[in-house]
Scaffold this active site. Structure first.
Site, PDB file in Angstrom:
ATOM      1  N   LYS A  22       2.694 -12.960  22.082  1.00 22.86           N
ATOM      2  CA  LYS A  22       2.465 -14.180  21.278  1.00 22.86           C
ATOM      3  C   LYS A  22       3.727 -14.593  20.545  1.00 22.86           C
ATOM      4  O   LYS A  22       4.143 -15.753  20.602  1.00 22.86           O
ATOM      5  CB  LYS A  22       1.350 -13.935  20.246  1.00 22.86           C
ATOM      6  N   ASN A  23       4.330 -13.658  19.822  1.00 21.42           N
ATOM      7  CA  ASN A  23       5.444 -14.060  18.969  1.00 21.42           C
ATOM      8  C   ASN A  23       6.713 -14.370  19.762  1.00 21.42           C
ATOM      9  O   ASN A  23       7.597 -15.060  19.259  1.00 21.42           O
ATOM     10  CB  ASN A  23       5.674 -13.010  17.870  1.00 21.42           C
ATOM     11  N   ARG A 123       4.745 -17.399   1.519  1.00 21.00           N
ATOM     12  CA  ARG A 123       5.502 -17.082   2.731  1.00 21.00           C
ATOM     13  C   ARG A 123       6.747 -17.967   2.687  1.00 21.00           C
ATOM     14  O   ARG A 123       6.784 -19.039   3.270  1.00 21.00           O
ATOM     15  CB  ARG A 123       4.646 -17.296   4.000  1.00 21.00           C
ATOM     16  N   ASP A 308       2.198  -5.829  11.682  1.00 19.38           N
ATOM     17  CA  ASP A 308       1.122  -6.468  12.452  1.00 19.38           C
ATOM     18  C   ASP A 308       0.143  -5.442  13.046  1.00 19.38           C
ATOM     19  O   ASP A 308      -0.852  -5.830  13.669  1.00 19.38           O
ATOM     20  CB  ASP A 308       1.705  -7.360  13.557  1.00 19.38           C
ATOM     21  N   ARG A 400      -6.361 -16.957  18.140  1.00 18.45           N
ATOM     22  CA  ARG A 400      -4.990 -17.473  18.047  1.00 18.45           C
ATOM     23  C   ARG A 400      -4.012 -16.526  18.729  1.00 18.45           C
ATOM     24  O   ARG A 400      -2.956 -16.956  19.193  1.00 18.45           O
ATOM     25  CB  ARG A 400      -4.578 -17.615  16.580  1.00 18.45           C
TER      26      ARG A 400
HETATM   27  N1  EPU Z   1      10.912 -13.790   3.825  1.00 15.33           N
HETATM   28  C1  EPU Z   1      11.628 -14.325   2.767  1.00 15.33           C
HETATM   29  N2  EPU Z   1      12.309 -15.485   2.989  1.00 15.33           N
HETATM   30  C2  EPU Z   1      12.317 -16.116   4.182  1.00 15.33           C
HETATM   31  C3  EPU Z   1      11.587 -15.551   5.253  1.00 15.33           C
HETATM   32  C4  EPU Z   1      10.887 -14.391   5.030  1.00 15.33           C
HETATM   33  O1  EPU Z   1      11.647 -13.766   1.669  1.00 15.33           O
HETATM   34  O2  EPU Z   1      12.961 -17.162   4.308  1.00 15.33           O
HETATM   35  C5  EPU Z   1      10.176 -12.525   3.602  1.00 15.33           C
HETATM   36  C6  EPU Z   1       8.672 -12.714   3.823  1.00 15.33           C
HETATM   37  O3  EPU Z   1       8.033 -13.162   2.640  1.00 15.33           O
HETATM   38  C7  EPU Z   1       8.263 -11.316   4.234  1.00 15.33           C
HETATM   39  C8  EPU Z   1       9.486 -10.782   4.996  1.00 15.33           C
HETATM   40  O4  EPU Z   1      10.579 -11.608   4.610  1.00 15.33           O
HETATM   41  O5  EPU Z   1       8.066 -10.538   3.083  1.00 15.33           O
HETATM   42  C9  EPU Z   1       9.379 -10.833   6.514  1.00 15.33           C
HETATM   43  O6  EPU Z   1       9.038 -12.160   6.940  1.00 15.33           O
HETATM   44  P1  EPU Z   1       9.460 -12.715   8.380  1.00 15.33           P
HETATM   45  O7  EPU Z   1      10.262 -13.934   8.187  1.00 15.33           O
HETATM   46  O8  EPU Z   1      10.053 -11.589   9.171  1.00 15.33           O
HETATM   47  O9  EPU Z   1       8.056 -13.110   8.976  1.00 15.33           O
HETATM   48  P2  EPU Z   1       7.697 -14.364   9.898  1.00 15.33           P
HETATM   49  O10 EPU Z   1       8.843 -14.697  10.773  1.00 15.33           O
HETATM   50  O11 EPU Z   1       7.090 -15.444   9.069  1.00 15.33           O
HETATM   51  C10 EPU Z   1       6.869 -12.951  11.924  1.00 15.33           C
HETATM   52  C11 EPU Z   1       5.616 -12.851  12.723  1.00 15.33           C
HETATM   53  C12 EPU Z   1       4.527 -12.192  11.895  1.00 15.33           C
HETATM   54  C13 EPU Z   1       5.014 -10.811  11.429  1.00 15.33           C
HETATM   55  C14 EPU Z   1       6.366 -10.935  10.705  1.00 15.33           C
HETATM   56  C15 EPU Z   1       6.973  -9.583  10.352  1.00 15.33           C
HETATM   57  C16 EPU Z   1       5.781 -14.759  14.163  1.00 15.33           C
HETATM   58  C17 EPU Z   1       5.277 -16.118  14.519  1.00 15.33           C
HETATM   59  N3  EPU Z   1       5.202 -14.185  13.112  1.00 15.33           N
HETATM   60  O12 EPU Z   1       6.546 -13.750  10.781  1.00 15.33           O
HETATM   61  O13 EPU Z   1       3.447 -12.012  12.780  1.00 15.33           O
HETATM   62  O14 EPU Z   1       4.083 -10.240  10.543  1.00 15.33           O
HETATM   63  O15 EPU Z   1       7.300 -11.635  11.539  1.00 15.33           O
HETATM   64  O16 EPU Z   1       7.145  -8.805  11.502  1.00 15.33           O
HETATM   65  O17 EPU Z   1       6.647 -14.220  14.830  1.00 15.33           O
HETATM   66  C18 EPU Z   1       1.218 -11.773  13.408  1.00 15.33           C
HETATM   67  O18 EPU Z   1       1.583 -11.817  14.595  1.00 15.33           O
HETATM   68  O19 EPU Z   1       0.056 -11.441  13.055  1.00 15.33           O
HETATM   69  C19 EPU Z   1       2.165 -12.135  12.364  1.00 15.33           C
HETATM   70  C20 EPU Z   1       1.792 -12.472  11.142  1.00 15.33           C
END
Ligand code: EPU
Length: 433
Positions: A22-23, A123, A308, A400
């Site tokens: 998915k991701n 987020r 996850d 999803r």
């Molecule tokens: N963070 C910040 N600032 C930013 C971005 C992130 O502080 O600008 C913090 C977040 O608050 C969090 C940490 O950094 O505490 C990690 O966030 P990350 O950006 O890595 O998460 P994401 O890209 O929004 C993806 C996956 C999530 C998964 C996370 C962590 C996708 C679409 N989503 O989210 O997947 O939990 O990485 O591995 O790739 C899921 O599949 O169920 C899911 C939620």
């Protein structure tokens, strides 16, 4: 509205095929916007996040042709807009990858602030903004819409140190930098398998990205990407979820079409819990005959234990002998499912970012509501392990990210089916009233 009805306590036996990631898919689909010509993407998972994303591109003017259920031809040559459709955008978190892709192609983007799963008090996207700003874009937000404009219509390469390890920011900066003028270095980059997959996709279309999978990614901007073929990697979280289901419910299952290396941190924990794991070339055999043993887990960015998989492991640790702890090291709040597990007889207390789980001998079926994708997966696993019947609402979250979960689990011997219900009959609706 749909719910799942599960009668628990059946061990799982047989084989299950894992779908595309998915991701990875939700990063690669928007990247197709940057390509001149047709991208053929294979091994697409059949999940609603993918359908939504393809519809977003279609509404922007892309030609989307399904070659078969898992293969799509995307041609974005006719996309002339820098705006993404707001209604669909709000449904998925990864819609923010359109910022990087549109900035790279047009030097401008107007994108609705992202939606997605419901956890974490915030987020933030400050690291995405930091990256785009370093690449020479000006970012502003008003009325829920993020506007990004590259100076003189073109991003410029830069050195960027991410303050937190962020999957999304790493991907977004990679997208922007691919067609930027000059070189970009991303330090403290995330290393997840889907980041490597996106880099491989972009490189196969003509990009010059090195170091993906390490914490320093170097990108030499190129003028254009050309069409081609690409096959998405298997979903390691889907694989991990079935591994946890077998560990919880018992039985023996061959989990096929996986990259075992991506699963090491998950099966390392399962082995500590007394689960037998056999690693083959592109499959994993999972067998659980004896009672589960307690363990301690802390989630971390890859190659650490994945956040996850945290809810799914908590679900089965609620049945392990002894006291386990599960500490969430990525998100500030990802324990929303714990109250639901407690309705089934689990004994879990959450203190700050740690869940303290006292193993109990059995769980009992209950009416449950899934609050997000992985919470939903955890409730399905708990229901498979429980005595009696559970009804799970909120399954649109599960759909999803999990392809045909009902069919896959039924084929393994689970007693699980879908039922439709009028909205006023739903537990979640009643709770709101
Ligand atoms: N963070 C910040 N600032 C930013 C971005 C992130 O502080 O600008 C913090 C977040 O608050 C969090 C940490 O950094 O505490 C990690 O966030 P990350 O950006 O890595 O998460 P994401 O890209 O929004 C993806 C996956 C999530 C998964 C996370 C962590 C996708 C679409 N989503 O989210 O997947 O939990 O990485 O591995 O790739 C899921 O599949 O169920 C899911 C939620």
């Amino acid at each position: 509205m749909t719910k799942y009805i599960i009668n628990g306590s059946n061990p799982l036996h047989g084989e299950v095929e894992i779908s595309g990631g998915k991701n990875a898919a939700v990063a690669i689909i928007p990247a197709a916007l940057m390509v001149d010509g047709v991208c053929r993407i294979e091994n697409l998972p059949q999940i609603s996040d993918v359908t939504t994303f393809l519809n977003i591109l279609k509404q922007m003017g892309a030609s989307i042709k399904m070659v078969n259920k898992r293969t799509v031809d995307i041609d974005c040559s006719n996309v002339g807009t820098t705006q993404a459709t707001f209604g669909l955008m709000r449904r998925i978190r990864a819609s923010y990858y359109l910022i990087g892709a549109l900035l790279a192609r047009f030097g401008s983007a107007d994108v609705a602030m992202p939606g997605g799963c419901n956890f974490g008090s915030v987020r933030p996207i400050d690291q995405h903004v930091k990256g785009f700003t370093a690449l020479g874009a000006t970012i502003s937000v008003s009325n829920g819409i993020l506007n990004a404009e590259a100076a003189n219509g073109k991003l410029r390469g830069a050195s960027i140190f991410l303050d937190v390890v962020s999957v999304g920011a790493t991907i977004n900066v990679m997208l922007g930098a691919t067609l930027a003028e000059g070189n970009t270095v991303i330090e403290n980059a995330a290393r997840e398998p889907h980041i490597v997959d996106l880099a491989n996709f972009l490189n196969s279309m003509g990009a010059d990205i090195r170091g993906a999978g390490t914490n320093v990614i170097k990108i030499r901007g190129v003028e254009r990407l050309k069409g081609g073929f690409y096959s998405i990697i298997p979903d390691q979280i889907e694989a991990g979820t079935y591994m946890a289901a077998v560990a919880g419910a018992g039985g023996r299952v061959v989990i096929k079409d996986v990259i075992p290396k991506h699963l090491e941190c998950i099966y390392g924990k399962l082995r500590e819990m007394g689960v037998t794991i056999l690693e083959l070339e592109d499959s994993i055999v999972v067998q659980r005959m004896n009672p589960l043993i307690r363990t301690h887990i802390k989630t971390m960015p890859y190659p650490g234990f994945p956040t996850d998989m945290q809810p799914q492991l908590s679900a089965i640790l609620s049945l392990a002998e002894g006291t386990s702890t599960v500490t969430e090291g990525v998100w500030d709040n990802r324990f929303g499912y714990v109250d639901e597990l407690c309705k089934m007889g689990a004994n879990i207390r959450v203190i700050g970012r740690t869940a303290i789980i006292e193993g109990t001998q059995y769980l009992t079926g209950a009416p449950l509501v899934a609050g997000d994708l992985r919470a939903g997966a955890a409730l399905v696993i708990a229901a498979l392990c429980a005595k009696g019947q559970s009804e799970i609402e909120g399954v649109s979250y599960i759909e999803r990210g999990y392809e045909k979960m009902i069919n896959k689990l039924s084929a393994l011997g689970a007693d699980i089916k879908t039922a439709y219900m009028p909205e006023e009959a739903s537990f979640s609706a009643r709770e709101v009233v």
